[in-house]
Design a protein around this motif. Structure first.
Motif, short mmCIF file in Angstrom:
data_model
loop_
_atom_site.label_atom_id
_atom_site.label_comp_id
_atom_site.label_asym_id
_atom_site.label_seq_id
_atom_site.Cartn_x
_atom_site.Cartn_y
_atom_site.Cartn_z
N LEU A 4 0.83 -1.20 0.00
CA LEU A 4 0.00 0.00 0.00
C LEU A 4 0.87 1.26 0.00
CD1 LEU A 4 -2.92 -0.86 2.47
CD2 LEU A 4 -2.95 -0.89 -0.03
N ALA A 5 1.98 1.22 0.74
CA ALA A 5 2.90 2.37 0.76
C ALA A 5 3.46 2.62 -0.64
CB ALA A 5 4.03 2.13 1.75
N GLY A 6 3.81 1.56 -1.34
CA GLY A 6 4.30 1.70 -2.71
C GLY A 6 3.25 2.29 -3.62
N ARG A 7 1.99 1.90 -3.40
CA ARG A 7 0.89 2.44 -4.20
C ARG A 7 0.72 3.93 -3.94
NH1 ARG A 7 -1.04 0.48 -8.48
NH2 ARG A 7 -3.26 0.75 -8.03
N VAL A 8 0.88 4.34 -2.70
CA VAL A 8 0.75 5.76 -2.36
C VAL A 8 1.86 6.57 -3.04
CG1 VAL A 8 0.91 7.45 -0.50
CG2 VAL A 8 -0.46 5.38 -0.18
N VAL A 9 3.08 6.06 -3.01
CA VAL A 9 4.21 6.75 -3.64
C VAL A 9 3.96 6.92 -5.14
CG1 VAL A 9 6.66 6.59 -4.23
CG2 VAL A 9 5.88 6.01 -1.91
N ALA A 10 3.51 5.84 -5.79
CA ALA A 10 3.22 5.91 -7.23
C ALA A 10 2.07 6.87 -7.51
CB ALA A 10 2.88 4.51 -7.76
N ALA A 11 1.08 6.91 -6.62
CA ALA A 11 -0.07 7.80 -6.80
C ALA A 11 0.34 9.27 -6.70
CB ALA A 11 -1.15 7.49 -5.76
N LEU A 12 1.29 9.58 -5.82
CA LEU A 12 1.78 10.95 -5.71
C LEU A 12 2.42 11.38 -7.03
CD1 LEU A 12 3.40 10.89 -2.15
CD2 LEU A 12 1.21 11.90 -2.81
N ALA A 13 3.16 10.47 -7.65
CA ALA A 13 3.76 10.77 -8.95
C ALA A 13 2.68 10.93 -10.01
CB ALA A 13 4.73 9.65 -9.34
N HIS A 14 1.65 10.10 -9.94
CA HIS A 14 0.56 10.14 -10.92
C HIS A 14 -0.12 11.51 -10.91
CE1 HIS A 14 -3.01 7.86 -12.88
NE2 HIS A 14 -3.17 9.17 -13.05
N GLY A 15 -0.48 11.98 -9.73
CA GLY A 15 -1.21 13.23 -9.63
C GLY A 15 -0.45 14.42 -10.18
N ILE A 16 0.81 14.54 -9.80
CA ILE A 16 1.60 15.67 -10.26
C ILE A 16 1.97 15.50 -11.73
CG2 ILE A 16 3.78 14.66 -9.48
CD1 ILE A 16 2.87 18.41 -9.54
N PHE A 17 2.13 14.26 -12.21
CA PHE A 17 2.43 14.04 -13.63
C PHE A 17 1.30 14.58 -14.51
CE2 PHE A 17 1.64 11.66 -17.50
CZ PHE A 17 2.84 11.81 -18.17
N MET A 18 0.06 14.21 -14.20
CA MET A 18 -1.05 14.64 -15.04
C MET A 18 -1.17 16.16 -15.04
SD MET A 18 -1.85 11.81 -16.21
CE MET A 18 -3.06 12.54 -17.29
N THR A 19 -0.88 16.77 -13.91
CA THR A 19 -0.94 18.23 -13.82
C THR A 19 0.12 18.88 -14.71
OG1 THR A 19 -1.70 18.09 -11.53
CG2 THR A 19 -0.77 20.19 -12.23
N VAL A 20 1.36 18.45 -14.55
CA VAL A 20 2.48 19.06 -15.27
C VAL A 20 2.45 18.69 -16.75
CG1 VAL A 20 4.99 19.18 -15.44
CG2 VAL A 20 3.89 19.13 -13.20
N ALA A 21 2.14 17.43 -17.06
CA ALA A 21 2.15 16.98 -18.45
C ALA A 21 1.10 17.72 -19.28
CB ALA A 21 1.92 15.47 -18.52
N SER A 22 -0.06 18.00 -18.68
CA SER A 22 -1.10 18.74 -19.40
C SER A 22 -0.61 20.14 -19.76
CB SER A 22 -2.37 18.84 -18.55
OG SER A 22 -2.93 17.57 -18.31
N VAL A 23 0.06 20.79 -18.83
CA VAL A 23 0.57 22.14 -19.08
C VAL A 23 1.69 22.11 -20.12
CG1 VAL A 23 1.70 24.14 -18.04
CG2 VAL A 23 -0.08 22.92 -16.78
N ILE A 24 2.59 21.12 -20.03
CA ILE A 24 3.67 21.01 -21.01
C ILE A 24 3.09 20.77 -22.41
CG2 ILE A 24 5.61 19.57 -21.78
CD1 ILE A 24 6.32 19.11 -18.87
#
Length: 401
Positions: free
Chosen positions: A101-121
């Motif tokens: 579950l901890a690994g899932r949380v770490v990956a989810a943190l990357a997911h959220g910020i990725f979609m935010t930044v990638a959309s702007v890029i």
């Protein structure tokens, strides 16, 4: 923007990374029986691998935006993909369910910020008239993951064990990391520093708040049905389990088609385009409530729903950025992050409502409740059109250009 970088290659790099991230979001759904057996837990506990991930995205998108707002966009994408790879490797090597579950949380943190930044890029590297199409190309990686990445990861888990599924996703993440390193420009414009006050400014702006609610309700309406699509096809439309696998692949292709069309249609007039898309989705869900017991008509309606299901995503993401540019220009990245959170609120809300409806009323009622959510989003869109009038009084169609 650096001229030596080809926008098409940049968008390809973003799509590859989105494929990796899209594959990991729902991968544990296909691995649940293996997780139950491996960790000696029940199915409800195994389901935490999905819900914890969604919560990680909802919370992580705005929080990570606050923490990383002033980092160079190229460097930030490198950090995001490294964080994503670490999260999946942690899950792959997890000695206990808690570590998984901890690994899932770490990956989810990357997911959220990725979609935010990638959309702007994606929006930054193309001409203004092509911004929605660029966002659609980036989101195509998520769509392809739905069609191929998740089934492939599930198959790998069944053949070699669930840990290999997360290793597989980590490898795709490494490919995305390398593609981002070589193909994303290094001096993209840096947005204004994201601040906590930015969240308040976004949420207290009527247009932005309405837009976020449209995202949650309009996008989430599909998940009332989609979450329970397999039993709907098997139990009500009487398709075999083997046929359902093929149907889901075709459904994914319909989603890809809809995503591409939605990006093109939303380029010039996103607000009007979104109203038409959600109207089409509403009508399709109402038709499905009637054809849901028919073998062939039901199938055709489901595939039509696939076209409309994610068609709205590029327009929703573009529109929130446009509104932020006009109303809260210092909070563009935060508005984008909150919209990513809104997508996941919609998934959680739609799935939750669908579960209650299925339990208490039956599968046949899910399209009706999905249609209700979409109908509310259409009312909110009318509110956005009304709110846009003073600022666009010279525009006959009251759209954001």
């Amino acid at each position: 923007m650096t001229k030596q970088f080809n926008p098409s290659w940049t968008l390809l790099a973003l799509a590859i990374s989105a494929f990796a991230i899209g594959s990991t979001e729902f991968i544990s759904v296909g691995l649940m029986p293996l997780l139950v057996s491996s960790f000696h837990i029940n199915l409800a506990q195994a389901g935490l691998t999905v819900s914890i991930y969604a919560i990680g995205i909802m919370i992580g998108a705005p929080v990570m935006t606050l923490l990383t707002g002033r980092l160079n966009r190229h460097r930030l994408m490198m950090l995001i993909m490294v964080l994503f790879i670490i999260g999946n490797l942690l899950a792959a090597s997890a000695p206990t369910f808690g570590v998984l579950l901890a690994g899932r949380v770490v990956a989810a943190l990357a997911h959220g910020i990725f979609m935010t930044v990638a959309s702007v890029i994606a929006a930054d590297v193309v001409a203004p008239a092509k911004r929605a199409s660029a966002i659609a190309i980036m989101f195509t990686g998520l769509t392809v993951a739905t069609v191929t990445g998740v089934p492939l990861g599930t198959m790998i888990g069944q053949l070699g064990g669930w840990r290999w599924s997360f290793i597989f996703i980590s490898v795709i993440g490494v490919i995305g990391l390398l593609a981002d390193y070589w193909l994303i420009p290094r001096n993209l414009p840096l947005p204004s520093k994201a601040k906590v006050r930015g969240i308040i400014r976004v949420l207290t702006n009527p247009q932005l708040l309405f837009a976020l609610l449209v995202t949650a309700l309009g996008y989430g309406g599909t998940f009332v049905v989609y979450t329970y699509l397999s039993p709907l096809l098997e139990q009500q439309m009487h398709w075999s389990a083997s046929a359902v696998v093929l149907i889901l692949v075709v459904y994914g292709l319909m989603v890809a088609l809809g995503n591409t069309l939605g990006g093109r249609w939303a380029n010039a007039r996103p607000l009007i385009a979104l109203f038409k898309m959600f109207s089409g989705l509403l009508i399709t869900l109402l038709i499905l409530s009637v054809t849901g017991y028919s073998h062939w008509l039901g199938l055709l309606t489901v595939l039509l729903m696939g076209i409309f299901a994610f068609m709205n995503v590029p327009g929703l993401q573009l529109y929130i950025v446009q509104l932020a540019e006009q109303n809260t220009p210092h909070d563009i990245t935060m508005a984008s992050a909150l919209n990513i959170s809104a997508f996941n609120v919609g998934i959680a809300l739609g799935s939750g409502i669908g579960g209650q409806v299925t339990t208490n009323l039956g599968l046949g009622w899910t399209p009706i409740f999905g249609a209700i959510m979409v109908a509310v989003s259409l009312v909110l869109l009318l509110g956005l059109i009304w709110l846009a009038r003073p600022a666009k009084s010279t525009d006959r169609h009251c759209v954001q250009n």
